[in-house]
Design a protein around this motif. Structure first.
Motif, short mmCIF file in Angstrom:
data_model
loop_
_atom_site.label_atom_id
_atom_site.label_comp_id
_atom_site.label_asym_id
_atom_site.label_seq_id
_atom_site.Cartn_x
_atom_site.Cartn_y
_atom_site.Cartn_z
N GLU A 217 0.80 -1.23 0.00
CA GLU A 217 0.00 0.00 0.00
C GLU A 217 0.84 1.28 0.00
N ARG A 218 2.10 1.22 0.41
CA ARG A 218 2.94 2.44 0.40
C ARG A 218 3.09 3.01 -1.01
N PHE A 219 3.19 2.11 -1.99
CA PHE A 219 3.46 2.55 -3.36
C PHE A 219 2.35 2.20 -4.34
N CYS A 220 1.42 1.33 -3.92
CA CYS A 220 0.31 0.93 -4.79
C CYS A 220 -0.77 2.00 -4.81
N ILE A 221 -1.11 2.49 -3.62
CA ILE A 221 -2.11 3.55 -3.49
C ILE A 221 -1.48 4.87 -3.95
N ASP A 222 -2.31 5.76 -4.50
CA ASP A 222 -1.81 7.04 -5.01
C ASP A 222 -0.85 7.70 -4.02
N ASN A 223 0.29 8.16 -4.54
CA ASN A 223 1.30 8.77 -3.68
C ASN A 223 2.14 9.76 -4.47
N GLY A 224 2.79 10.65 -3.77
CA GLY A 224 3.62 11.65 -4.43
C GLY A 224 4.92 11.11 -4.98
N VAL A 225 5.41 10.00 -4.40
CA VAL A 225 6.68 9.42 -4.85
C VAL A 225 6.60 8.98 -6.30
N MET A 226 5.47 8.39 -6.69
CA MET A 226 5.36 7.88 -8.06
C MET A 226 5.41 9.03 -9.07
N ILE A 227 4.88 10.19 -8.69
CA ILE A 227 4.93 11.35 -9.57
C ILE A 227 6.35 11.89 -9.61
N ALA A 228 7.01 11.92 -8.47
CA ALA A 228 8.40 12.39 -8.43
C ALA A 228 9.31 11.48 -9.24
#
Length: 346
Positions: free
Chosen positions: A299-310
């Motif tokens: 869930e840290r990276f699967c759910i929408d997060n700012g890291v994936m955009i960065a």
């Protein structure tokens, strides 16, 4: 070495992430949660995001020990998503980029999920199943594009789960999909539901209508050509179990068909629904039978997060992608296959 900060806020999650050459330095997120039986509306969601975004920006900078002068590029979600939340994030990102005198990049939300999944799992060239509240797509990479092989023709799988959770008044904390998953574990009685696969595409609206009518008519007498009968009773756990088994089987089928077409031996599941352990189990069974491998994140990276955009923005920036200020807008319907993938070598 590229240090990027990313702002994500396309739906009810608002996140700020900071990465340095694929290393996650900060991943701060807040969720707008509504009462049971209620969804999240665009205007109220944007108000929530405006109220917390500066706090989580400050927290991300503190956690990462990164100063604004160290950041190379400011990234934000350009789309797809809900307009008011997207606008909130875009305005903050544009303002921060101007104050800090940094270049700005708009990132496709779907591309962010894919690149984050590839980074964390180390999958090389997988067939991607992208499943979230607003999107359902089967994707494969070819010739500088992420090509969409199949998708939903109506509502997304996450939207289907969310709306059913509202029908049976499940809590939205931490998410309706998670609570359906937990309730389904105690279900055992299977209700046959419409199975709607149309070539490589899927449809969920009819399934939702069918199961909604079943909940509404539970225990009532129904007319039959032979005799009147009382509709068979299923618990909410049974219905959650039946819904998951049906819609996940549809997704596994279409994913396998795309794998066969591409000669792929990897599957990467991304998006908020990708956290679902039952979906991962069903995909694992299919992949094992094909001699393939399935990849997924937590869930840290699967759910929408700012890291994936960065991270996606850093990949774009490192490959030479730049954006003019007059292009710093949002696009609610921003297709995955519109983006030229400049950072991957064929």
């Amino acid at each position: 070495m590229v240090i990027a900060i990313g702002f994500e806020g396309s739906a009810n999650k608002i996140g700020v992430g900071i990465v340095r050459d694929g290393e996650v330095l900060a991943n701060v997120r807040r969720t707008y949660i509504t009462p049971p039986g209620e969804g999240f509306l665009p205007r109220e969601t944007a108000q929530h995001h405006r109220g917390v975004i500066l706090d989580i920006l400050k927290e991300a900078l503190e956690v990462s020990s990164i100063l604004p002068k160290d950041i190379d590029v400011v990234c934000y979600t350009k789309g797809p998503g809900m307009a008011p939340p997207l606008l909130t994030v875009a305005i903050v990102a544009r303002t921060i980029a101007q104050i800090w005198n940094k270049p700005l990049l708009g990132v496709n939300h779907c591309i962010g999920h894919i690149e984050m999944g590839r980074l964390i799992t180390k999958a090389e060239n997988p067939t991607v199943l992208y499943v979230s509240g607003g999107n359902t797509q089967i994707i494969a990479y070819s010739s500088k594009r992420y090509r969409i092989f199949g998708e939903t023709i109506d509502i997304a799988v996450g939207n289907c789960l969310d709306r059913f959770a509202r029908i049976i008044k499940l809590s939205n904390d931490p998410s309706p999909g998670y609570n359906i998953e937990q309730l389904a574990k105690s279900g055992s009685k299977f209700l046959p539901l419409p199975y709607c696969v149309k070539g490589m595409d899927v449809s969920f609206s009819g399934i939702l209508s069918f199961i909604e009518n079943h909940v509404r008519n539970a225990g009532k007498q129904t007319k039959n050509s032979k005799k009147d009968k009382v509709q068979e009773t299923y618990t909410h756990a049974d219905l959650c179990f039946s819904l998951q088994e049906t819609i996940f089987a549809m997704l596994v089928e279409t994913t396998e068909r795309a794998m066969a077409h591409c000669g792929s031996e990897e599957v990467l599941i991304v998006g908020g629904v990708g956290c679902n352990e039952r979906l991962q189990q069903m995909m694992e069974i299919m992949c094992r039978e094909r001699g393939a491998k399935v990849y997924a994140t937590d869930e840290r990276f699967c759910i929408d997060n700012g890291v994936m955009i960065a991270h996606a923005g850093a990949e774009m920036f490192g490959s030479g992608t730049r954006m003019h200020w007059n292009e710093a807008t949002i696009t609610q319907r921003y297709r995955t296959d519109e983006v030229e993938v400049t950072w991957r070598n064929d």
